[in-house]
Design an enzyme around this catalytic site. Structure first.
Site, PDB file in Angstrom:
ATOM      1  N   LYS A   1     103.535  16.665  56.596  1.00 20.70           N
ATOM      2  CA  LYS A   1     102.827  15.432  56.932  1.00 20.70           C
ATOM      3  C   LYS A   1     103.793  14.310  57.322  1.00 20.70           C
ATOM      4  CE  LYS A   1      98.654  16.870  56.777  1.00 20.70           C
ATOM      5  NZ  LYS A   1      97.850  16.922  58.021  1.00 20.70           N
TER       6      LYS A   1
ATOM      7  N   TYR B   1     103.942  20.708  51.871  1.00 20.64           N
ATOM      8  CA  TYR B   1     102.869  19.901  52.456  1.00 20.64           C
ATOM      9  C   TYR B   1     103.382  18.512  52.826  1.00 20.64           C
ATOM     10  CZ  TYR B   1      98.489  17.291  52.864  1.00 20.64           C
ATOM     11  OH  TYR B   1      97.471  16.502  53.320  1.00 20.64           O
TER      12      TYR B   1
END
Length: 252
Positions: A161, A157
């Site tokens: 990002k 994740y």
């Protein structure tokens, strides 16, 4: 106070069925924009569309996989043919995988990169073609504080990002000459299903909230305020910015 005025604008919001995406779609509508929302779940999109229409704005829905080129192309074509634009694009589609790297699979990596990064690229490319041909526009990507500060069990994740934030800066340079502003918003902890693994665990929540000076998580609308600002002419000289909305989480 100068109000945010998006009257006459048409927006496309990915991941608009719930959470931050729904809050963003509604905030853009409150400011006067008509909105096309996309997500996988038609029922959630219909609820969002109904709320947009309750605000007196036109709403369109498109159920589909944001990581497929045909979804992005159809969204832009549908918006152009029915509400005009898109003058505004918010790349909000996203997901989180909470696993250690050793427990993560290549399929996990492909999934999170497709949803969080590839969809952003596809919608930016599709909407950008329209914006270039029609005098400019505004693009806002949904980054995260996780793109700047790291933690265990979220390597996939956080990598996705970080890619979002850097993609934003690269496209801001590439498309500035076309009068396209490309910015991002980086939320911290927001009260959505995405962080239910923390908010649903009292002990974990107490631990994490100690790191937030404001001692609370954000309401999705607080993130939407920042997005609406970046979509407006009030942010006309901002491009390549990643606006942090985190209650002070990233203060050293």
């Amino acid at each position: 106070m100068i109000p945010i005025d998006l009257a006459g604008k048409a927006a496309v919001v990915t991941g608009g069925g719930r959470g931050i995406g729904r809050a963003v779609a509604l905030e853009l509508a409150r400011a006067g924009a008509d909105v096309l929302v996309t997500a996988r779940t038609a029922g959630q999109l219909e609820e969002t569309a109904g709320l947009i229409e309750d605000l007196g704005r036109r709403a369109l829905i498109l159920a589909g996989d944001a990581s497929l080129p045909e979804t992005a192309e159809k969204a832009v074509k549908t918006a152009a043919g029915n509400i005009g634009g898109p003058h505004l694009l918010v790349n909000n589609a996203g997901m989180e995988i909470v696993k250690s790297l050793l427990d993560s699979s290549p399929e996990d990596f492909d999934l999170i990169m497709n949803v969080n990064v590839k969809s952003m690229m596809l919608f930016t490319r599709a909407a950008g073609k329209y914006m270039i041909e029609n005098g400019g526009g505004k693009i806002v990507n949904m980054a995260s504080t996780g793109g700047f500060i790291a933690g265990p069990n979220q390597s996939l994740y956080h990598a996705s990002k970080a890619a979002c934030a850097h993609f934003t800066k690269a496209m801001a340079i590439e498309w500035a000459r076309y009068k396209i502003n490309v910015n991002a918003v980086a939320p911290g902890w927001v009260d959505t299903e995405l962080i239910s693994f923390i908010t649903g665990n009292e002990d974990a929540f107490k631990k994490y909230i100690k790191g937030v000076p404001m001692r609370r998580v954000a309401d999705p609308r607080e993130v939407a305020f920042a997005v609406a600002f970046l979509c407006s002419d009030l942010a006309s000289y901002m491009t390549g910015s990643v606006v942090v909305v985190d209650g002070g989480l990233m203060i050293p």
